[in-house]
Design a protein around this motif. Sequence first.
Motif, PDB file in Angstrom:
ATOM      1  N   GLY A 288      34.213  53.776  49.350  1.00 62.97           N
ATOM      2  CA  GLY A 288      33.118  54.229  50.265  1.00 62.97           C
ATOM      3  C   GLY A 288      31.929  53.020  50.414  1.00 62.97           C
ATOM      4  N   ASP A 289      31.458  52.858  51.769  1.00 56.65           N
ATOM      5  CA  ASP A 289      30.539  51.734  51.937  1.00 56.65           C
ATOM      6  C   ASP A 289      29.185  52.143  52.444  1.00 56.65           C
ATOM      7  OD1 ASP A 289      29.376  49.501  52.981  1.00 56.65           O
ATOM      8  OD2 ASP A 289      30.928  48.688  54.271  1.00 56.65           O
ATOM      9  N   PRO A 290      27.915  52.013  51.748  1.00 57.58           N
ATOM     10  CA  PRO A 290      27.954  51.096  50.786  1.00 57.58           C
ATOM     11  C   PRO A 290      27.864  51.287  49.171  1.00 57.58           C
ATOM     12  CG  PRO A 290      25.643  52.299  51.381  1.00 57.58           C
ATOM     13  CD  PRO A 290      26.927  52.965  51.838  1.00 57.58           C
ATOM     14  N   GLU A 291      28.448  52.456  48.849  1.00 56.18           N
ATOM     15  CA  GLU A 291      28.422  52.674  47.306  1.00 56.18           C
ATOM     16  C   GLU A 291      29.240  51.609  46.662  1.00 56.18           C
ATOM     17  OE1 GLU A 291      29.011  54.836  49.786  1.00 56.18           O
ATOM     18  OE2 GLU A 291      29.075  56.914  48.961  1.00 56.18           O
ATOM     19  N   THR A 292      30.463  51.207  47.170  1.00 52.89           N
ATOM     20  CA  THR A 292      31.188  50.199  46.445  1.00 52.89           C
ATOM     21  C   THR A 292      30.420  48.805  46.010  1.00 52.89           C
ATOM     22  OG1 THR A 292      33.102  51.034  47.649  1.00 52.89           O
ATOM     23  CG2 THR A 292      33.436  48.776  46.807  1.00 52.89           C
ATOM     24  N   GLN A 293      29.518  48.712  46.709  1.00 48.30           N
ATOM     25  CA  GLN A 293      28.858  47.299  46.536  1.00 48.30           C
ATOM     26  C   GLN A 293      28.096  47.530  45.290  1.00 48.30           C
ATOM     27  OE1 GLN A 293      29.619  48.752  49.463  1.00 48.30           O
ATOM     28  NE2 GLN A 293      28.536  47.642  51.348  1.00 48.30           N
ATOM     29  N   CYS A 294      27.356  48.515  44.927  1.00 48.77           N
ATOM     30  CA  CYS A 294      26.698  48.840  43.846  1.00 48.77           C
ATOM     31  C   CYS A 294      27.500  49.175  42.482  1.00 48.77           C
ATOM     32  CB  CYS A 294      25.479  49.671  43.975  1.00 48.77           C
ATOM     33  SG  CYS A 294      25.726  51.479  44.339  1.00 48.77           S
ATOM     34  N   VAL A 295      28.603  50.023  42.861  1.00 43.40           N
ATOM     35  CA  VAL A 295      29.459  50.512  41.836  1.00 43.40           C
ATOM     36  C   VAL A 295      30.238  49.174  41.192  1.00 43.40           C
ATOM     37  CG1 VAL A 295      31.505  51.760  41.203  1.00 43.40           C
ATOM     38  CG2 VAL A 295      29.663  52.700  42.583  1.00 43.40           C
ATOM     39  N   LEU A 296      30.852  48.639  41.982  1.00 44.10           N
ATOM     40  CA  LEU A 296      31.543  47.098  41.524  1.00 44.10           C
ATOM     41  C   LEU A 296      30.677  46.336  41.000  1.00 44.10           C
ATOM     42  CD1 LEU A 296      34.413  46.819  44.147  1.00 44.10           C
ATOM     43  CD2 LEU A 296      34.269  48.052  41.877  1.00 44.10           C
ATOM     44  N   ALA A 297      29.335  46.388  41.236  1.00 44.08           N
ATOM     45  CA  ALA A 297      28.731  45.189  40.487  1.00 44.08           C
ATOM     46  C   ALA A 297      28.255  45.393  39.069  1.00 44.08           C
ATOM     47  CB  ALA A 297      26.996  45.152  41.358  1.00 44.08           C
ATOM     48  N   LEU A 298      28.812  46.687  38.714  1.00 39.41           N
ATOM     49  CA  LEU A 298      28.707  46.984  37.372  1.00 39.41           C
ATOM     50  C   LEU A 298      29.939  47.137  36.519  1.00 39.41           C
ATOM     51  CD1 LEU A 298      26.097  49.928  37.702  1.00 39.41           C
ATOM     52  CD2 LEU A 298      25.561  47.495  36.907  1.00 39.41           C
ATOM     53  N   LEU A 299      30.924  46.972  37.177  1.00 37.09           N
ATOM     54  CA  LEU A 299      32.431  46.920  36.571  1.00 37.09           C
ATOM     55  C   LEU A 299      32.756  45.910  35.882  1.00 37.09           C
ATOM     56  CD1 LEU A 299      34.994  48.888  36.619  1.00 37.09           C
ATOM     57  CD2 LEU A 299      35.872  47.577  38.362  1.00 37.09           C
ATOM     58  N   GLU A 300      33.030  46.100  34.493  1.00 34.62           N
ATOM     59  CA  GLU A 300      33.631  44.867  33.959  1.00 34.62           C
ATOM     60  C   GLU A 300      35.084  44.873  33.452  1.00 34.62           C
ATOM     61  OE1 GLU A 300      31.492  44.895  30.195  1.00 34.62           O
ATOM     62  OE2 GLU A 300      29.973  43.598  30.883  1.00 34.62           O
ATOM     63  N   THR A 301      35.701  45.964  33.610  1.00 30.68           N
ATOM     64  CA  THR A 301      37.099  46.155  33.691  1.00 30.68           C
ATOM     65  C   THR A 301      37.652  44.976  34.873  1.00 30.68           C
ATOM     66  OG1 THR A 301      37.453  48.230  32.934  1.00 30.68           O
ATOM     67  CG2 THR A 301      39.192  47.391  34.193  1.00 30.68           C
ATOM     68  N   PRO A 302      38.632  44.241  34.769  1.00 32.40           N
ATOM     69  CA  PRO A 302      39.279  43.365  35.761  1.00 32.40           C
ATOM     70  C   PRO A 302      39.745  44.123  36.853  1.00 32.40           C
ATOM     71  CG  PRO A 302      40.071  42.676  33.645  1.00 32.40           C
ATOM     72  CD  PRO A 302      39.221  43.865  33.456  1.00 32.40           C
ATOM     73  N   LEU A 303      39.153  44.012  38.051  1.00 30.94           N
ATOM     74  CA  LEU A 303      39.538  44.896  39.216  1.00 30.94           C
ATOM     75  C   LEU A 303      41.036  44.834  39.870  1.00 30.94           C
ATOM     76  CD1 LEU A 303      38.525  47.056  41.375  1.00 30.94           C
ATOM     77  CD2 LEU A 303      37.909  45.404  42.747  1.00 30.94           C
ATOM     78  N   GLY A 304      41.506  43.537  39.611  1.00 31.37           N
ATOM     79  CA  GLY A 304      42.833  43.407  40.279  1.00 31.37           C
ATOM     80  C   GLY A 304      43.933  44.009  39.474  1.00 31.37           C
ATOM     81  N   GLN A 305      43.652  43.905  38.183  1.00 23.89           N
ATOM     82  CA  GLN A 305      44.719  44.549  37.292  1.00 23.89           C
ATOM     83  C   GLN A 305      44.717  45.991  37.517  1.00 23.89           C
ATOM     84  OE1 GLN A 305      44.240  42.745  33.212  1.00 23.89           O
ATOM     85  NE2 GLN A 305      43.389  40.754  34.289  1.00 23.89           N
ATOM     86  N   LEU A 306      43.380  46.676  37.731  1.00 24.98           N
ATOM     87  CA  LEU A 306      43.331  48.100  37.727  1.00 24.98           C
ATOM     88  C   LEU A 306      44.102  48.556  39.139  1.00 24.98           C
ATOM     89  CD1 LEU A 306      42.127  50.857  36.812  1.00 24.98           C
ATOM     90  CD2 LEU A 306      39.892  49.988  38.268  1.00 24.98           C
ATOM     91  N   LEU A 307      43.823  47.809  40.136  1.00 23.96           N
ATOM     92  CA  LEU A 307      44.049  48.294  41.531  1.00 23.96           C
ATOM     93  C   LEU A 307      45.768  48.080  41.442  1.00 23.96           C
ATOM     94  CD1 LEU A 307      41.459  47.185  43.841  1.00 23.96           C
ATOM     95  CD2 LEU A 307      41.608  48.985  42.668  1.00 23.96           C
ATOM     96  N   TYR A 308      46.189  46.790  40.934  1.00 26.91           N
ATOM     97  CA  TYR A 308      47.534  46.578  40.750  1.00 26.91           C
ATOM     98  C   TYR A 308      48.485  47.614  40.124  1.00 26.91           C
ATOM     99  CZ  TYR A 308      51.908  44.043  40.471  1.00 26.91           C
ATOM    100  OH  TYR A 308      53.306  43.714  40.312  1.00 26.91           O
ATOM    101  N   ALA A 309      47.888  48.077  38.952  1.00 28.85           N
ATOM    102  CA  ALA A 309      48.299  49.155  38.262  1.00 28.85           C
ATOM    103  C   ALA A 309      48.701  50.364  38.914  1.00 28.85           C
ATOM    104  CB  ALA A 309      47.712  49.516  36.778  1.00 28.85           C
ATOM    105  N   ALA A 310      47.531  50.809  39.659  1.00 29.31           N
ATOM    106  CA  ALA A 310      47.600  52.015  40.685  1.00 29.31           C
ATOM    107  C   ALA A 310      48.749  51.649  41.571  1.00 29.31           C
ATOM    108  CB  ALA A 310      46.311  52.256  41.298  1.00 29.31           C
ATOM    109  N   ALA A 311      48.828  50.546  42.149  1.00 29.12           N
ATOM    110  CA  ALA A 311      49.625  50.297  43.170  1.00 29.12           C
ATOM    111  C   ALA A 311      51.234  50.377  42.847  1.00 29.12           C
ATOM    112  CB  ALA A 311      49.287  48.950  43.723  1.00 29.12           C
ATOM    113  N   ILE A 312      51.570  50.226  41.434  1.00 29.89           N
ATOM    114  CA  ILE A 312      52.726  50.352  41.060  1.00 29.89           C
ATOM    115  C   ILE A 312      53.088  51.191  40.065  1.00 29.89           C
ATOM    116  CG2 ILE A 312      53.250  47.691  40.899  1.00 29.89           C
ATOM    117  CD1 ILE A 312      52.977  47.456  38.067  1.00 29.89           C
ATOM    118  N   GLY A 313      52.207  52.287  40.107  1.00 34.80           N
ATOM    119  CA  GLY A 313      52.464  53.459  39.315  1.00 34.80           C
ATOM    120  C   GLY A 313      52.482  53.366  37.929  1.00 34.80           C
ATOM    121  N   ASP A 314      51.664  52.548  37.517  1.00 33.83           N
ATOM    122  CA  ASP A 314      51.100  52.271  35.849  1.00 33.83           C
ATOM    123  C   ASP A 314      49.887  52.728  35.570  1.00 33.83           C
ATOM    124  OD1 ASP A 314      53.482  51.474  35.307  1.00 33.83           O
ATOM    125  OD2 ASP A 314      53.099  49.300  35.052  1.00 33.83           O
ATOM    126  N   LEU A 315      49.194  53.296  36.400  1.00 28.97           N
ATOM    127  CA  LEU A 315      47.611  53.797  36.178  1.00 28.97           C
ATOM    128  C   LEU A 315      47.618  54.590  34.871  1.00 28.97           C
ATOM    129  CD1 LEU A 315      44.626  53.343  37.144  1.00 28.97           C
ATOM    130  CD2 LEU A 315      45.304  55.734  38.461  1.00 28.97           C
TER     131      LEU A 315
END
Length: 422
Positions: A288-315
């Motif tokens: 969602g926009d603009p929620e993403t802007q504040c939610v991701l500002a607080l995320l410490e988990t590496p985002l690329g690895q998280l989204l990649y895991a979801a994309a290849i079925g390893d979530l």
Amino acid sequence: MRVLVIGSGAREHALLLALRRDPEVEGLSVAPGNAGTAGIADQYDVDITSGEAVAKLAQRIAADLVVIGPEVPLVLGVADAVRSVGIPCFGPTKDAARIEGSKSFAKDVMTAAGVRTARSEVVDNPAHLDAALDRFGPPGGDPAWVVKDDGLAAGKGVVVTADRATARAHAASLLDAGHPVLLESFLDGPEVSLFCVVDGETVVPLLPAQDFKRVGDNDTGPNTGGMGAYAPLPWLPDDVVTRIVDDVVKPVAAELVARGSSFSGLLYTGLAITPQGPAVIEFNCRFGDPETQCVLALLETPLGQLLYAAAIGDLADEPPLQWRDGAAVTVVLAAENYPGRPRVGDAITGSEVDGVLHAGTSRSDDGAIMSSGGRVLSVVGTGADLPAAREAAYQLIKSIRLPGSHFRSDIGLAAAEGRIAL
Ligand code: AMP
Ligand code: GLY
């Protein structure tokens, strides 16, 4: 990992910044991007509604992951096209994106999954409109009519009003344009946006956020694409998030799997916390926009690895998400006349600093940042708590100059003052 982000808003700017913090991400590209994303990613001008064009670009730049921001390409099947050339993609198939693209499909899935939502009726014949309006709104028990476009309308196709003439006029104009109308019962209670990374039946919730849809302070004026947001929600007990995941998101994800329309990507649930419990207002098939802007500002988990895991079925194998303590607030700076036809083409100053995310901006030949859309910038403030995050965001927005622009001054205010109670 080389990541290609599709989209041009402040949401995509926020995605790129969070991806850049991931040590495994070594290359960032964006299409089409904006004046703010140009400094952090290679920018490509392709037609993002064309699956073929996006898939070709992803192949040409040897992307390891494509992340699709907006709903329009998803609803058109761009994620399917990317996957068909063998590149992992974060974003649902065309089939699964119907959860956002067709409100009647979403209602059908919710009914089958036993999820609480508004009572609704689709009207596609103007001759049936008055009788249908009689079944909703005052004086019959509902405090207001809720009239929606049964398709994609960027949040602006919705009118919520206690005035029958206004409700009727909106419905009639949609029908005139050949769009079926969805009438809904009014859901009363504070709203929550809960983003979940979903792959099949695996559901990983992010921090809950709240969005401000109306253009004016104190929720006055027309609906917009979103004028600001904050996260997390100090008034929302953790067990309510767990309940939303267990009673809403997981059953819907399972129902989509059962229908052969398994969802992989970001499933956004918009809810009202009514006196009877959480009830779904809408699903979106993307961040969602603009929620993403504040939610991701607080995320410490590496985002690329998280989204990649979801994309290849390893979530399911990912460790629990890590978050920064504190709060984040996003305030949107909108162009004059937004959400109507916005004034564009003005020079902006003060926008090239940390915490300012770009949306409707472009760079002129002489290098100036110019306004080019309705929602121009998103300013993000973080702090130890919500009042501190608000203070940071409003300090930052003060230093930006754009003639005719406006923003809401009450993003997160009621929550910061403890005025939201369940
Ligand atoms: P939507 O585009 O469906 O998210 O609707 C935009 C906004 O209209 C929501 O964020 C709510 O503030 C409001 N809204 C939509 N549907 C309802 C409903 N059934 N009851 C109350 N408010 C609603
Ligand atoms: N924040 C509302 C939306 O992204 O649809």
